[in-house]
Write an enzyme that holds these catalytic residues in place. Structure first.
Site, PDB file in Angstrom:
ATOM      1  N   THR A  65       0.846  -1.191   0.000  1.00 45.71           N
ATOM      2  CA  THR A  65       0.000   0.000   0.000  1.00 45.71           C
ATOM      3  C   THR A  65       0.879   1.239   0.000  1.00 45.71           C
ATOM      4  OG1 THR A  65      -0.047   0.067   2.423  1.00 45.71           O
ATOM      5  CG2 THR A  65      -1.810  -1.163   1.327  1.00 45.71           C
ATOM      6  N   ARG A 208      -8.240   8.282   2.031  1.00 47.27           N
ATOM      7  CA  ARG A 208      -8.817   7.563   3.161  1.00 47.27           C
ATOM      8  C   ARG A 208     -10.150   8.224   3.525  1.00 47.27           C
ATOM      9  NH1 ARG A 208      -5.640   4.247   1.909  1.00 47.27           N
ATOM     10  NH2 ARG A 208      -4.142   3.097   3.214  1.00 47.27           N
ATOM     11  N   GLU A 237     -15.640   2.124   6.436  1.00 44.25           N
ATOM     12  CA  GLU A 237     -15.322   0.893   5.714  1.00 44.25           C
ATOM     13  C   GLU A 237     -15.072  -0.267   6.678  1.00 44.25           C
ATOM     14  OE1 GLU A 237     -12.060   1.287   2.957  1.00 44.25           O
ATOM     15  OE2 GLU A 237     -12.853   3.155   2.157  1.00 44.25           O
ATOM     16  N   HIS A 254     -13.301   1.559  -2.629  1.00 44.00           N
ATOM     17  CA  HIS A 254     -11.877   1.714  -2.307  1.00 44.00           C
ATOM     18  C   HIS A 254     -11.012   0.973  -3.329  1.00 44.00           C
ATOM     19  CE1 HIS A 254      -8.863   2.303   1.263  1.00 44.00           C
ATOM     20  NE2 HIS A 254      -8.298   2.516   0.092  1.00 44.00           N
TER      21      HIS A 254
END
Length: 371
Positions: A65, A208, A237, A254
């Site tokens: 990530t 985010r 989420e 996402h």
């Protein structure tokens, strides 16, 4: 060597040549599942902290990530556990998503991006590419990145405070999620700042979910005061608030950076870091290529949108996410959308042979460049 890896990570073959790889559900991973593993490879859905690692044999943690808010970096450092992640791995994919989102917002508002202003909040790998592409689109880009400003940034964009750029036609967010320090980003767009945004503006969030106060955003949208909004990330989420989903122009689960190339690049960067940690030579990654050809002409925004949609259609993700909200377990359905995500290639994997009008040549060069 025992290696635990998120089952959704592609390209694990180089790791399999160096040890036994066990694939797991990253969101539900437990300490017991780690067993005797020395290496842990995760994505953003796995919280990596003392609760997961205490008493384990893990000495290397890799996250495929660009963000690190799911990792307790201080704990890893305290325990002498090496950490690596993949900054910039999906920058192209996110930039393509943002470009398409912008064109869809403009289409819905019967406006043109050319000549309008864009506030790019966060000028890291993703934000800088987005800023460059929006500039090539003919937009006037204003940038905000206080930590970068403190580091003495010298680049093509003048860095301004966030409150100074909130009057831009487009606001696109590209910051990490942080809770501490002078530049914490949780609820960066809070009730006060959201109240400054009008229905004539556009808002895109691909970083985010909690960077925006989702409750405050919903209140403004319900009152008809909020900007035309596209969200790829959500504060709660894997749960997506149905009322907020109904109020945004488009929403996705996402996946803005979920290109095949971006995901493979994330794993590749971890492999290179892993080999460096072991002090062994990394094998070169295979180079992928495509014979697909795009011959669509580009003379206006509508044409450019058609080219972008050859590779990816945001409206399809919106439809799938909307359908998932009616399932018995929306949170699990959200994760399944990501786990079973269709293969999506970045545009530089295609060969472009169409005619391009002069104003659109700069952005088309960027879209199909290999770098």
């Amino acid at each position: 060597m025992q290696i635990i890896a998120d089952a959704n990570m592609p390209g694990l073959e180089p790791f399999e040549a160096m040890g036994t790889v066990t694939r797991v559900d990253g969101r539900s991973l437990t300490r017991q599942q780690l067993g005797q593993a020395e290496v842990l490879l995760v994505r953003s859905v796995t919280r990596v902290d003392a609760g997961l690692l205490a008493g384990s044999r893990v000495r290397f943690v890799g996250s495929a990530t660009i963000g690190t808010d799911h990792v307790d970096l201080a704990y890893l450092q305290q325990q002498g556990i090496h950490f690596a992640h993949a900054p910039g791995c999906n920058a192209r994919a996110v930039a393509e998503y943002v470009l398409q989102a912008l064109l869809l917002l403009c289409q819905a508002g019967n406006r043109s991006p050319r000549g309008s202003t864009a506030a790019v909040v966060g000028l890291g790998n993703v934000g800088h590419r987005v800023a460059d592409w929006l500039t090539e689109m003919g937009m006037s880009v204003r940038a905000c990145d206080p930590p970068l400003a403190e580091q003495g940034y010298e680049g093509p964009y003048e860095l301004e405070p966030l409150d100074a750029v909130l009057d831009a036609d487009l606001i696109t967010l590209h910051v990490p999620l942080t809770d501490r320090g002078d530049h914490a980003t949780r609820h960066l767009l809070d009730t006060r700042r959201l109240s400054r945004l009008s229905e004539s503006q556009m808002l895109i969030n691909t970083c985010r979910g909690a960077v925006i106060d989702n409750g405050a955003l919903l209140s403004n949208l319900q009152a008809g005061r909020g900007p035309a909004t596209i969200l790829d990330v959500w504060e709660s989420e894997p749960l997506v608030p149905p009322l907020l989903f109904e109020r945004v122009l488009l929403g996705s689960p996402h996946i803005a950076g979920y290109s095949a190339e971006g995901k493979l690049k994330g794993t590749e960067l971890l492999y290179q870091a892993f080999c460096k940690w072991l002090d062994v030579k990394a094998e070169p990654a295979p180079v992928s290529a495509s014979n697909e050809i795009i011959e669509l002409p580009v003379a206006n925004e509508r044409d450019l949108l058609r080219v972008l949609q050859v590779a990816y259609r945001l409206s399809e993700d919106h439809q799938r996410l909307g359908d998932s909200l009616t399932s018995a377990d929306p949170g699990r359905a959200f994760d399944q959308l990501r786990k079973q995500y269709p293969v999506r290639h970045e545009l530089h994997n295609w060969h472009y042979q169409g005619e391009i009008a002069a104003p659109w040549q700069p952005i088309m060069r960027q879209l199909f460049a290999r770098s």
